[in-house]
Every structure is written in C-alpha cells, then in structure tokens.
Write an enzyme that holds these catalytic residues in place. Structure first.
Site, PDB file in Angstrom:
ATOM      1  N   LYS A   1       0.839  -1.195   0.000  1.00 46.64           N
ATOM      2  CA  LYS A   1       0.000   0.000   0.000  1.00 46.64           C
ATOM      3  C   LYS A   1       0.878   1.252   0.000  1.00 46.64           C
ATOM      4  O   LYS A   1       1.950   1.267   0.606  1.00 46.64           O
ATOM      5  CB  LYS A   1      -0.873   0.043   1.265  1.00 46.64           C
ATOM      6  CG  LYS A   1      -1.967  -0.985   1.370  1.00 46.64           C
ATOM      7  CD  LYS A   1      -2.701  -0.815   2.692  1.00 46.64           C
ATOM      8  CE  LYS A   1      -3.787  -1.849   2.894  1.00 46.64           C
ATOM      9  NZ  LYS A   1      -4.942  -1.619   2.005  1.00 46.64           N
TER      10      LYS A   1
ATOM     11  N   ARG B   1     -10.370 -11.553   2.496  1.00 48.52           N
ATOM     12  CA  ARG B   1     -11.308 -12.576   2.021  1.00 48.52           C
ATOM     13  C   ARG B   1     -10.667 -13.962   2.032  1.00 48.52           C
ATOM     14  O   ARG B   1     -11.371 -14.969   2.127  1.00 48.52           O
ATOM     15  CB  ARG B   1     -11.824 -12.211   0.638  1.00 48.52           C
ATOM     16  CG  ARG B   1     -10.810 -12.239  -0.488  1.00 48.52           C
ATOM     17  CD  ARG B   1     -11.240 -11.414  -1.679  1.00 48.52           C
ATOM     18  NE  ARG B   1     -11.226  -9.985  -1.354  1.00 48.52           N
ATOM     19  CZ  ARG B   1     -11.601  -9.040  -2.202  1.00 48.52           C
ATOM     20  NH1 ARG B   1     -12.039  -9.367  -3.411  1.00 48.52           N
ATOM     21  NH2 ARG B   1     -11.552  -7.766  -1.852  1.00 48.52           N
TER      22      ARG B   1
END
Length: 461
Positions: free
Chosen positions: A240, A314
């Site tokens: 990120k 996820r």
C-alpha cells in the site's frame, strides 16, 4: 469516566429535554427569572444546545437541553449526547415525557459519549453523568455500552500492541470472563489442520498466524460469528502507499466488532450456542510473503488465483467460513473491514451487509432503526459471479476492472459459507473519521447492536 449510569442519591440536577415546538409552553411554566435567564442565554431548544439554570447561591439548580424537531433529529442520532457534551461535570436526571423506546438509544449514546481511549495519553469523554430514566433497561444498556467500549479499545490499539498474539490474549480474557472455552491453532499447525490460506497470508510476520475458536453456551440455536483479524495490513508485496497504510491498525475491526457483540450476547445470557472464529494474522512483507500470481488451495478445496496480495481479508475469512460451515450453524455472520468499495458506496456511517435471507434482512433493518445503528442491505448479485472466476483457478481474489468491488468480495465469501447455512456478511469500516455525538473520532462498532436486537426474532429465542 465509566460508561455506566450514575446512582441517584437525591441530589441529581434536573435536566429538562425541550423540543423547539414546546419551548414557549415550557418557558411559560418556569419561574419568571428562569425564563428570562434561559431566553437571555440564547437557548432555542435546537439540537445540541444546553442551558445551565443557576440557583440564587450560584450553584446549578437545573439545566435544559434542546431536542430540536423531527426533521432535525432525522439528520443524526444520539442527540442528547451532543448536548451532554456541553454540560459541566455533575449528575443529571432527565425531566421528559419521551417514551422508553425513544430514550433507550438516546441514553446509550450518552454512555458511549463517556468513552475515551486513554492508554497512551490523558483523554476523557463527557463529564456529565446520567441517572437511568425510569422505564429503560439500564442493565442491558450498560452491557451494550461495555461491548462497544471493548470494540473501540481493540480497534484503537496500534499494531505494535495489538498483533495476533495480543488479539489472542484479548479473546482469552473475554472467554475467561464469561466461562467460554477457547482453542487456538497457530503457525505450521494451520497447514497440518488444513487452513492453508490463513497460513499463507500470515506467514511472513514475526507473529505466527492463528485461528482463534471460542465457544460459549450449550443450549439453543447455533450462532457463529466470524471476524476478520488482520492486525495490520501492509498490502503484502502489492504494498500500500503510505497514505493508505496509516489506518491499517483497524483492519482487525471485524474481529473487534464480533468480540464486542459476543461480549453483549454472553453478558446478557442469550440462549444460544455461540461460536466465535477469528483468523488473526499480519499481512507483512518478507522473503516468504505470498505473491501475486500464486494459486492457493483453500480448506474447501477451491483454488484461488492471487491477483493482489492486498485483497487478503477474504482469503483468511474463506478458510474460517468453510470451517464454520462444516457444523451447519443455524445462523452465521461474518464481519470485516473488507473493501474500500463499500466506503465509496455508503460512506463511514452505514454498515453495509449482504444476505440472501429476506427475513434476516427485514429483522436487521427494523432493529437498526430501533437502536440507532444504521445498516444498509447490498445485493449478492449472482450475475457478477463470472467476475470472480479467472479461468486459471476456481476463483480470483481481486477481479480486474474496478467494478462492484464490495459485491464481488461478498460473492467470493459466499462460495465458502455453505449452501445449508443462513449467512450474512457485513463489510464495515470500523472507524469514525470525525467526532460525532456518542461517537468520538476513532474505532467504532458498526452493526453489532442491530444484530443483537434482531437475533431473538431471527433465531426464535
């Protein structure tokens, strides 16, 4: 200040709750000097206003807070908490004809406004304490406030002090408090016991990945809560940018929220068989980080192509959901700070959720309105299933194109929840970016109170 009600010793300050439309009549019923004082102070009974009424000796004889009108109240929540922040320290007792159903979320907001995260520096919430009004369930409200405080504390903690080890310790503490059992699978044991994706996401960290499994209660319907426990998310090898990494201590907000909800359920003694599953990992960068292009085989046997290591939540949830579904619980909920797409869609206040169960959705929506914990139903839009099927593997963890990011993430999770299980997924934010009544800036619970209110009807308790 404690997030509990004050004891009325007979010296509590009367606090009048006044709507704008009732101000004229209320003033007419006061002593002339009081009416003059209140008018001179500029009090118009608008939301957030407070007026102190002095006694002849200079002490506080009474106070008034504005309750606006219905139109103004519809623009926010926890209105009494907003006014309470302007009151001086003291113990107050409401003078109002508002019914208990209206008062309960209001006084809960007051208690929650007392919260402050003070582990690292001095901080305080509102200093005005409230006597529980007649007719409200004071014990239940205090219990809910305690669960909310737990969620906030966990999210607000920096990752240096809230990694997988500390998150496990917090779960152990919670279990011990309520006599729950707890089992933890750590490190290489995750591979041995078939949790490959939890292991893959967390293996690069100095703190071993783990699956925390807490159980409480042996009577009633089976309720399983699954919370994303990514204690810090660098993005992995798809690192990120700095601006996006700044709040990633909150990426375990799903775990924190289900822990707060579990605290409420256990403290209130709901007749359920509760299970809490938390995959606790740090998505770190090292020579053994999982890579873009890798194909992982999940616990369920489905293969997953990794197109972005920053779509890791996820993956850990998938193994946990597959594990949970093997017991076929009567109701399973997952909570996760899963996608930025959800925030773009509904902003930071609403808790978006996905459910194929219309009865569950109706119960949640009604409960959310009742307890001032807003939620918003999103679609499990089956035509988008093809977007998560890359061809080279069964599933894609990060479909290209940028469309429907929250929906495709939810569809991904649904593949692992089991067709025989009633399943609802929350894609929450877990953070209040701007201070608001009852909700200081920082970590915040979302959806838990609505779920708690809905559970008795949904599970037939």
């Amino acid at each position: 200040m404690p997030m509990t009600f004050a004891t009325d010793r007979g010296d509590a300050i009367p606090l009048h709750v006044v709507e704008t439309g009732a101000l004229k009549d209320w003033l007419a019923g006061q002593l002339p000097r009081v009416a003059t004082w209140v008018q001179t102070s500029g009090f118009k009974a608008e939301l957030g206003q407070a007026a102190i009424i002095p006694a002849e000796d200079g002490s506080i004889a009474a106070a008034a807070v504005g309750y606006g009108d219905a139109s103004a109240r519809n623009r926010g929540r926890f209105h009494l908490a907003g006014a309470a922040a302007k009151l001086p320290a003291g113990t107050y007792k409401l003078v109002t004809d508002l019914d208990a159903g209206t008062l309960e979320p209001e006084v809960l907001g007051w208690l929650m406004a007392a919260y402050a995260f003070d582990r690292y520096a001095k901080a305080s919430g509102i200093k005005a304490r409230l006597v529980a009004p007649e007719g409200v369930d004071a014990g239940r409200i205090e219990t809910i406030a305690e669960g909310e405080a737990l969620t906030r504390d966990l999210i607000n903690m920096p990752a240096c002090d809230m990694g997988p080890v500390a998150l496990e310790a917090a779960c152990v503490d919670l279990a011990g408090k309520h006599g729950a059992s707890i089992d933890v699978i750590r490190g290489e044991a995750l591979i041995e016991q078939n949790f490959p994706m939890i292991h893959a996401v967390g293996r690069a960290s100095d703190q071993a990945p783990r699956l925390i499994d807490m159980r409480w209660g042996d009577l009633g319907p089976k309720l399983t809560l699954v919370g994303k426990g990514v204690c810090f998310d660098t993005g992995g090898l798809n690192l990120k940018p700095g601006a996006s990494m700044g709040l990633m201590k909150k990426d375990m907000g799903g775990a924190a929220t289900v822990m707060g909800l579990a605290q409420m359920i256990m403290a209130l003694g709901l007749r359920v068989q509760l299970r809490v599953l938390i995959p606790a990992v740090e998505n770190a960068v090292s020579s053994n980080s999982f890579r873009p292009g890798d194909i992982l085989t999940s616990r369920k046997g489905l293969t997953v192509e990794i197109n972005n290591t920053d779509a890791e939540g996820r993956l850990v949830l998938a193994d946990a959901l597959a594990f949970a579904s093997e017991e076929t619980p009567d109701l399973m909920l997952s909570m996760a700070t899963l996608t930025g797409a959800a925030r773009v869609a509904v902003g930071p206040d609403l808790a978006p959720y996905y459910s194929d169960d219309d009865a569950m959705a109706a119960a949640l929506d009604a409960a959310a309105r009742k307890v001032a914990d807003p939620v918003w139903r999103m679609p499990f839009w089956t035509p988008y299933e093809k977007m998560i099927e890359p061809g080279i593997a069964d599933l894609d963890n990060a479909p290209s194109g940028g469309f429907a990011g929250s929906i495709t993430a939810a569809l991904f999770l649904r593949r692992f929840a089991g067709e025989a299980t009633r399943y609802t997924h929350f894609d929450i934010y877990g953070w209040n970016p701007t201070a608001a009544p009852g909700r200081p800036k920082g970590g915040v619970g979302m959806g838990a109170r609505a779920v708690l209110e809905a559970l008795p009807g949904v599970l037939g308790l």
